[in-house]
Structure formats: structure tokens, C-alpha cells
Design a protein around this motif. Sequence first.
Motif, mmCIF file in Angstrom:
data_model
loop_
_atom_site.group_PDB
_atom_site.id
_atom_site.type_symbol
_atom_site.label_atom_id
_atom_site.label_comp_id
_atom_site.label_asym_id
_atom_site.label_seq_id
_atom_site.Cartn_x
_atom_site.Cartn_y
_atom_site.Cartn_z
ATOM 1 N N LYS A 59 0.841 -1.203 0.000
ATOM 2 C CA LYS A 59 0.000 0.000 0.000
ATOM 3 C C LYS A 59 0.878 1.255 0.000
ATOM 4 N N LYS A 60 1.996 1.214 0.725
ATOM 5 C CA LYS A 60 2.901 2.362 0.766
ATOM 6 C C LYS A 60 3.470 2.654 -0.619
ATOM 7 N N ASP A 61 3.887 1.600 -1.329
ATOM 8 C CA ASP A 61 4.440 1.801 -2.673
ATOM 9 C C ASP A 61 3.372 2.302 -3.641
ATOM 10 N N GLN A 62 2.160 1.816 -3.496
ATOM 11 C CA GLN A 62 1.064 2.297 -4.334
ATOM 12 C C GLN A 62 0.790 3.771 -4.067
ATOM 13 N N LEU A 63 0.842 4.170 -2.798
ATOM 14 C CA LEU A 63 0.606 5.559 -2.424
ATOM 15 C C LEU A 63 1.679 6.470 -3.016
ATOM 16 N N VAL A 64 2.941 6.078 -2.900
ATOM 17 C CA VAL A 64 4.037 6.872 -3.467
ATOM 18 C C VAL A 64 3.846 7.010 -4.973
ATOM 19 N N ALA A 65 3.478 5.920 -5.637
ATOM 20 C CA ALA A 65 3.275 5.955 -7.091
ATOM 21 C C ALA A 65 2.120 6.877 -7.477
ATOM 22 N N GLU A 66 1.032 6.851 -6.706
ATOM 23 C CA GLU A 66 -0.107 7.728 -6.988
ATOM 24 C C GLU A 66 0.273 9.197 -6.827
ATOM 25 N N PHE A 67 0.983 9.511 -5.749
ATOM 26 C CA PHE A 67 1.421 10.892 -5.550
ATOM 27 C C PHE A 67 2.408 11.300 -6.649
ATOM 28 N N ALA A 68 3.305 10.395 -7.025
ATOM 29 C CA ALA A 68 4.276 10.708 -8.080
ATOM 30 C C ALA A 68 3.550 11.029 -9.385
ATOM 31 N N LYS A 69 2.513 10.283 -9.679
ATOM 32 C CA LYS A 69 1.728 10.538 -10.895
ATOM 33 C C LYS A 69 1.102 11.929 -10.855
ATOM 34 N N HIS A 127 3.311 16.249 -13.703
ATOM 35 C CA HIS A 127 3.097 17.213 -14.781
ATOM 36 C C HIS A 127 3.385 18.623 -14.274
ATOM 37 N N PRO A 128 4.174 19.402 -15.028
ATOM 38 C CA PRO A 128 4.520 20.752 -14.562
ATOM 39 C C PRO A 128 3.312 21.667 -14.359
ATOM 40 N N ALA A 129 2.248 21.452 -15.081
ATOM 41 C CA ALA A 129 1.051 22.291 -14.883
ATOM 42 C C ALA A 129 0.453 22.033 -13.508
ATOM 43 N N ARG A 130 0.431 20.770 -13.085
ATOM 44 C CA ARG A 130 -0.118 20.458 -11.767
ATOM 45 C C ARG A 130 0.787 20.995 -10.660
ATOM 46 N N VAL A 131 2.085 20.930 -10.881
ATOM 47 C CA VAL A 131 3.025 21.517 -9.912
ATOM 48 C C VAL A 131 2.796 23.022 -9.824
ATOM 49 N N ALA A 132 2.632 23.675 -10.969
ATOM 50 C CA ALA A 132 2.385 25.127 -10.989
ATOM 51 C C ALA A 132 1.071 25.472 -10.292
ATOM 52 N N VAL A 146 -6.594 23.578 -17.826
ATOM 53 C CA VAL A 146 -6.490 23.841 -16.383
ATOM 54 C C VAL A 146 -7.531 23.001 -15.644
ATOM 55 N N SER A 147 -8.738 22.943 -16.166
ATOM 56 C CA SER A 147 -9.807 22.154 -15.546
ATOM 57 C C SER A 147 -9.438 20.677 -15.481
ATOM 58 N N GLN A 148 -8.824 20.181 -16.531
ATOM 59 C CA GLN A 148 -8.403 18.776 -16.557
ATOM 60 C C GLN A 148 -7.369 18.502 -15.461
ATOM 61 N N HIS A 149 -6.394 19.399 -15.309
ATOM 62 C CA HIS A 149 -5.369 19.220 -14.281
ATOM 63 C C HIS A 149 -5.959 19.371 -12.880
ATOM 64 N N LEU A 150 -6.885 20.287 -12.707
ATOM 65 C CA LEU A 150 -7.568 20.430 -11.424
ATOM 66 C C LEU A 150 -8.326 19.152 -11.079
ATOM 67 N N ARG A 151 -8.943 18.552 -12.061
ATOM 68 C CA ARG A 151 -9.672 17.299 -11.846
ATOM 69 C C ARG A 151 -8.720 16.190 -11.396
ATOM 70 N N GLU A 152 -7.544 16.111 -12.031
ATOM 71 C CA GLU A 152 -6.534 15.115 -11.644
ATOM 72 C C GLU A 152 -6.109 15.323 -10.195
ATOM 73 N N ASP A 212 -9.110 14.422 -7.922
ATOM 74 C CA ASP A 212 -9.335 12.973 -7.878
ATOM 75 C C ASP A 212 -8.295 12.276 -7.005
ATOM 76 N N ALA A 213 -7.085 12.808 -6.985
ATOM 77 C CA ALA A 213 -6.020 12.241 -6.165
ATOM 78 C C ALA A 213 -6.129 12.684 -4.714
ATOM 79 N N GLY A 214 -7.020 13.625 -4.444
ATOM 80 C CA GLY A 214 -7.231 14.087 -3.086
ATOM 81 C C GLY A 214 -6.254 15.143 -2.607
ATOM 82 N N VAL A 215 -5.452 15.687 -3.517
ATOM 83 C CA VAL A 215 -4.441 16.674 -3.140
ATOM 84 C C VAL A 215 -5.058 18.066 -2.965
ATOM 85 N N ILE A 216 -6.118 18.326 -3.690
ATOM 86 C CA ILE A 216 -6.823 19.596 -3.518
ATOM 87 C C ILE A 216 -8.281 19.316 -3.192
ATOM 88 N N ILE A 217 -8.889 20.318 -2.611
ATOM 89 C CA ILE A 217 -10.314 20.276 -2.303
ATOM 90 C C ILE A 217 -10.963 21.327 -3.185
#
Length: 111
Positions: A11-21, A25-30, A57-63, A66-71
Motif C-alpha cells: 500500500k505504501k508503494d502504491q501511495l508513493v506511485a499515486e502521488f508521483a503521478k 506534470h509541470p502544470a499540476r506543480v504550478a 487547467v480544468s483537466q489538471h484540477l480534476r486530476e 481525484d487524487a485528493g491533493v486539492i479540495i
Amino acid sequence: MAMSKKEEFSKKDQLVAEFAKVFSHPARVAILRTLARKGTCICGDLVEVLPLAQSTVSQHLRELKDAGVIIGEIDGTKSCYCIDRSALKQAWEAFGEIFRELERNYAKNCC
């Protein structure tokens, strides 16, 4: 059709991989940097600070959402987003753990 073997990893490796995904993308980092700099929810002005079309932008916000990084909340035609601090902490800890393990265990005499 190939079957996913994701479940065979911890589960830990899956979590790291999900966050890495999510951070891959530089747009999501920005977007995350912009949200962090603002320190509050941003409603609609992300397109103004990014060199991307609204749909992109909407597509990246959705990503990110969906990953739970933003609300995010949608109020009519207006969308407001902010960083989920608990998810950010979880990502920080997951990456920190893997990097500490790699540093501890790498072969010091390897080429």
C-alpha cells in the motif's frame, strides 16, 4: 487485455506511485505552487496565471482533486480550490520515507 498487478505491491508503494503521478506534470506543480502562495482558496483565477487554456487547467484540477491533493467546491459557474493539507502531509511523509530508505540502503560502492 493485460491485467494490472498494482495490488501485488505494498500500500505504501502504491501511495508513493499515486502521488508521483499527480506531481508528474509541470502544470499540476504550478497549480499547487499557486494555491500554496495564495494561502487561501482560489476561485477561478488560475487560468489568469497559467499559460494554458481553461479546459486544460480544468483537466489538471480534476486530476489533483481525484487524487485528493486539492479540495474543490463548485458553486454555480464558479469553482473554488485549495490544497488539502492532510493529503499534502501524507505525500510529504510518503516521499520522505522512500527517499530515506533509498539513502540508507543504496550500495555505497556501486558505480
